[in-house]
Design a protein around this motif. Structure first.
Motif, short mmCIF file in Angstrom:
data_model
loop_
_atom_site.label_atom_id
_atom_site.label_comp_id
_atom_site.label_asym_id
_atom_site.label_seq_id
_atom_site.Cartn_x
_atom_site.Cartn_y
_atom_site.Cartn_z
N PHE A 22 0.84 -1.20 0.00
CA PHE A 22 0.00 0.00 0.00
C PHE A 22 0.87 1.25 0.00
CE2 PHE A 22 -2.69 3.08 2.49
CZ PHE A 22 -3.56 3.37 1.45
N PHE A 23 1.92 1.25 0.81
CA PHE A 23 2.85 2.38 0.87
C PHE A 23 3.42 2.70 -0.51
CE2 PHE A 23 7.21 3.96 1.17
CZ PHE A 23 7.05 5.10 1.96
N GLY A 24 3.75 1.67 -1.27
CA GLY A 24 4.41 1.87 -2.56
C GLY A 24 3.49 2.30 -3.70
N LEU A 25 2.19 2.34 -3.47
CA LEU A 25 1.27 2.74 -4.53
C LEU A 25 1.45 4.22 -4.87
CD1 LEU A 25 -1.93 0.78 -3.47
CD2 LEU A 25 -0.31 0.22 -5.29
N PRO A 26 1.25 4.60 -6.13
CA PRO A 26 1.53 5.98 -6.57
C PRO A 26 0.77 7.06 -5.80
CG PRO A 26 1.09 4.56 -8.46
CD PRO A 26 0.83 3.75 -7.23
N SER A 47 7.63 4.15 -6.40
CA SER A 47 8.09 3.09 -5.50
C SER A 47 7.72 1.71 -6.03
CB SER A 47 7.49 3.30 -4.10
OG SER A 47 7.93 4.51 -3.56
N LEU A 48 7.93 1.52 -7.31
CA LEU A 48 7.58 0.26 -7.96
C LEU A 48 8.28 -0.94 -7.31
CD1 LEU A 48 6.07 -1.21 -10.22
CD2 LEU A 48 8.07 -0.82 -11.67
N LYS A 64 2.67 13.42 0.51
CA LYS A 64 3.61 13.65 1.61
C LYS A 64 3.01 13.19 2.94
CE LYS A 64 6.32 17.19 3.93
NZ LYS A 64 6.59 18.59 4.10
N ASP A 65 1.77 13.59 3.21
CA ASP A 65 1.10 13.17 4.45
C ASP A 65 0.85 11.67 4.46
OD1 ASP A 65 1.05 15.80 5.32
OD2 ASP A 65 -1.02 16.16 4.68
N ARG A 66 0.39 11.13 3.34
CA ARG A 66 0.12 9.69 3.26
C ARG A 66 1.40 8.89 3.45
NH1 ARG A 66 -3.93 9.85 -2.00
NH2 ARG A 66 -5.72 10.70 -0.88
N SER A 67 2.48 9.33 2.81
CA SER A 67 3.76 8.63 2.93
C SER A 67 4.25 8.63 4.37
CB SER A 67 4.82 9.29 2.05
OG SER A 67 4.53 9.11 0.70
N LEU A 68 4.09 9.75 5.05
CA LEU A 68 4.55 9.85 6.44
C LEU A 68 3.78 8.89 7.34
CD1 LEU A 68 6.25 11.22 8.66
CD2 LEU A 68 4.38 12.87 8.89
#
Length: 186
Positions: free
Chosen positions: A59-63, A69-70, A128-132
């Motif tokens: 899930f983290f790696g999704l665009p 983050s393929l 940015k927020d989602r990645s964090l």
């Protein structure tokens, strides 16, 4: 001079190879299970923990969470399916009490994952927020995954035998931590 994107790709590929080794490391344990036609005193905890860990990292790696983050998605997607196979094998050769434990754990993981996806997409509006937020959760579940083989330690201490400690999984986990530590200090 090598650019940062090339370095990121090279390190990502090395990480994927090492992670694939980690995902394949339980094979000797499952060979023992096949031969005995029973899980004996092996625990499903490391495999169940790894399913959630791989789902979180995928899930983290999704665009829309963490663009570009393929490699994160591919290795964790593969790991997710490999671990599902391990859990299915474990389920087949387990008595009902262990099967019930596996079913409950997987249902909790599905509900948790659905809640994380829903909250992430509804509450956090930038990558940015989602990645964090998802990155922090991934690190927490990474720690849980790497420490999950230790759930058998009570039995190891009690019986003074490492018979049911998944050695290759423990060794691969230790090597993975060394790799991550080397990257952090480089």
């Amino acid at each position: 001079m090598v650019n940062t994107e090339t370095i990121r790709t090279i390190v990502g590929i090395i990480g994927n190879v090492i992670s694939f080794g980690l995902f394949m490391s339980p094979i000797p344990t499952f060979v023992k299970i096949f031969k005995a036609k029973a899980v004996q005193d092996f625990k499903p905890d490391p495999y169940i923990a790894t399913i959630l860990n791989c789902a979180m990292w995928s899930f983290f790696g999704l665009p829309f969470v963490h663009p570009d983050s393929l490699l994160v998605v591919t290795i964790n997607g593969a790991g997710f399916f490999i671990e599902l196979i391990y859990v299915a094998i474990f389920f087949i050769y387990s008595p009902w009490t262990k099967r019930k434990h596996i079913i409950i754990a997987l249902i909790i993981e599905v509900i948790f994952m659905a809640a994380v996806v829903l909250v992430t997409l509804k509450v956090f509006h930038t990558t940015k927020d989602r990645s964090l937020i998802i990155g922090i959760l991934c690190i927490i579940f990474n720690i849980i995954m790497y420490t999950s083989p230790l759930t058998v330690m009570h039995m190891v201490i009690k019986t003074k035998s490492v018979k049911y400690m998944p050695f290759t999984l423990s060794l691969a986990s230790f090597r993975q931590w060394n790799y991550l530590g080397d990257l952090c200090t480089a």
